[in-house]
Design a protein around this motif. Structure first.
Motif, short mmCIF file in Angstrom:
data_model
loop_
_atom_site.label_atom_id
_atom_site.label_comp_id
_atom_site.label_asym_id
_atom_site.label_seq_id
_atom_site.Cartn_x
_atom_site.Cartn_y
_atom_site.Cartn_z
N UNK A 37 48.36 -43.49 57.23
CA UNK A 37 48.09 -44.68 58.04
C UNK A 37 47.04 -44.39 59.11
N UNK A 38 46.42 -43.19 59.03
CA UNK A 38 45.32 -42.86 59.93
C UNK A 38 45.72 -42.33 61.28
N UNK A 39 47.01 -42.10 61.52
CA UNK A 39 47.45 -41.69 62.85
C UNK A 39 48.09 -40.30 62.82
N UNK A 40 47.53 -39.41 63.62
CA UNK A 40 48.13 -38.10 63.84
C UNK A 40 49.16 -38.26 64.94
N UNK A 41 50.30 -37.59 64.79
CA UNK A 41 51.36 -37.68 65.79
C UNK A 41 51.52 -36.33 66.49
N UNK A 42 51.76 -36.36 67.78
CA UNK A 42 52.01 -35.18 68.58
C UNK A 42 53.53 -35.07 68.77
N UNK A 43 54.14 -34.12 68.03
CA UNK A 43 55.59 -33.94 68.10
C UNK A 43 55.84 -32.54 68.68
N UNK A 44 56.36 -32.52 69.90
CA UNK A 44 56.66 -31.26 70.57
C UNK A 44 55.43 -30.35 70.61
N UNK A 45 54.25 -30.93 70.78
CA UNK A 45 53.01 -30.16 70.88
C UNK A 45 52.40 -29.81 69.54
N UNK A 46 53.05 -30.15 68.45
CA UNK A 46 52.51 -29.86 67.12
C UNK A 46 51.86 -31.11 66.54
N UNK A 47 50.83 -30.89 65.72
CA UNK A 47 50.15 -32.02 65.07
C UNK A 47 50.84 -32.32 63.74
N UNK A 48 51.32 -33.57 63.61
CA UNK A 48 51.95 -34.04 62.38
C UNK A 48 51.07 -35.12 61.77
N UNK A 49 50.87 -35.01 60.47
CA UNK A 49 50.10 -36.01 59.72
C UNK A 49 51.01 -36.62 58.66
N UNK A 50 51.55 -37.83 58.89
CA UNK A 50 52.33 -38.48 57.83
C UNK A 50 51.49 -38.62 56.56
N UNK A 51 52.07 -38.28 55.42
CA UNK A 51 51.35 -38.29 54.15
C UNK A 51 51.79 -39.40 53.21
N UNK A 88 55.19 -42.59 52.70
CA UNK A 88 56.44 -43.16 53.20
C UNK A 88 56.89 -44.28 52.28
N UNK A 89 58.14 -44.19 51.88
CA UNK A 89 58.78 -45.25 51.12
C UNK A 89 60.28 -45.10 51.31
N UNK A 90 61.06 -45.93 50.69
CA UNK A 90 62.51 -45.88 50.89
C UNK A 90 63.12 -44.56 50.45
N UNK A 91 62.60 -43.99 49.38
CA UNK A 91 63.22 -42.80 48.81
C UNK A 91 62.74 -41.49 49.40
N UNK A 92 61.58 -41.47 50.10
CA UNK A 92 61.11 -40.21 50.69
C UNK A 92 60.07 -40.47 51.78
N UNK A 93 59.92 -39.47 52.63
CA UNK A 93 58.91 -39.47 53.68
C UNK A 93 58.34 -38.06 53.73
N UNK A 94 57.01 -37.94 53.70
CA UNK A 94 56.38 -36.62 53.76
C UNK A 94 55.39 -36.56 54.90
N UNK A 95 55.20 -35.34 55.42
CA UNK A 95 54.30 -35.14 56.54
C UNK A 95 53.83 -33.69 56.56
N UNK A 96 52.61 -33.50 57.01
CA UNK A 96 52.05 -32.16 57.18
C UNK A 96 52.21 -31.76 58.63
N UNK A 97 52.58 -30.50 58.86
CA UNK A 97 52.67 -29.99 60.22
C UNK A 97 51.65 -28.88 60.41
N UNK A 98 51.18 -28.75 61.62
CA UNK A 98 50.28 -27.68 62.02
C UNK A 98 50.89 -27.02 63.24
N UNK A 99 51.37 -25.80 63.07
CA UNK A 99 52.11 -25.11 64.11
C UNK A 99 51.33 -23.90 64.59
N UNK A 100 51.00 -23.90 65.86
CA UNK A 100 50.33 -22.76 66.47
C UNK A 100 51.35 -21.66 66.73
N UNK A 101 50.90 -20.41 66.93
CA UNK A 101 51.85 -19.34 67.25
C UNK A 101 52.74 -19.74 68.44
N UNK A 102 54.02 -19.48 68.29
CA UNK A 102 54.98 -19.78 69.34
C UNK A 102 55.59 -21.17 69.26
#
Length: 149
Positions: A16-30, A32-46
């Motif tokens: 949907x074009x929106x990156x989300x900031x979750x606890x300082x990490x970048x999440x990219x929803x990939x 979404x439907x009733x049966x599943x939801x997927x997202x990419x995370x980018x986690x820096x050290x720590x």
């Protein structure tokens, strides 16, 4: 929630074009439907997501780059690029980037439940008690901090 729509979500993009900031990490929803939801995370050290439980969702992690330390049902392990982590509903789990390099992973849950709505709520939140409260209201229950040891 709608049925799955066909198509491609490009690398480094959110469906949907929106990156989300979750606890300082970048999440990219990939997807979404009733049966599943997927997202990419980018986690820096720590960076990490504390031990928590999804009472109604199975969750999976496909590590794409780097490695993640996982606590799954009280047991520590390390997942590296190419590894698939399976986390059954009701089982406590958390992930931690304890390395000195960034990690990238594709996560998905089934069924989708209210996880996407939770992420929209958590975007840019920093108040930990409010995050824990919002998470519980969306069917994600964080364990006490000592569960992360």
């Amino acid at each position: 929630m709608a049925d799955l729509k066909g198509g491609i979500t490009r690398n480094g993009a959110a469906y949907h074009g929106r990156m989300l900031n979750i606890l300082g990490q970048r999440y990219f929803p990939k997807s979404s439907c009733e049966t599943s939801f997927s997202f990419e995370t980018n986690s820096e050290p720590g960076q990490f997501v504390p031990v928590h439980v999804h009472p109604h969702q199975d969750e999976f992690i496909l590590v794409q780059e780097g490695e993640l330390h996982l606590k799954l049902d009280g047991v520590w392990s390390v997942a590296k690029a190419g590894d698939l982590v399976r986390m059954p509903k009701g089982v406590p789990h958390g992930y931690f980037n304890k390395s000195d390099k960034p990690a990238r992973a594709l996560f998905w849950v089934s069924p989708a439940g209210r996880l996407e709505a939770l992420f929209e709520t958590l975007h840019d939140m920093t108040d930990i008690p409010a995050i824990v409260e919002a998470s519980a209201a969306h069917d994600v229950d964080f364990l006490p901090p000592e569960a992360n040891d």
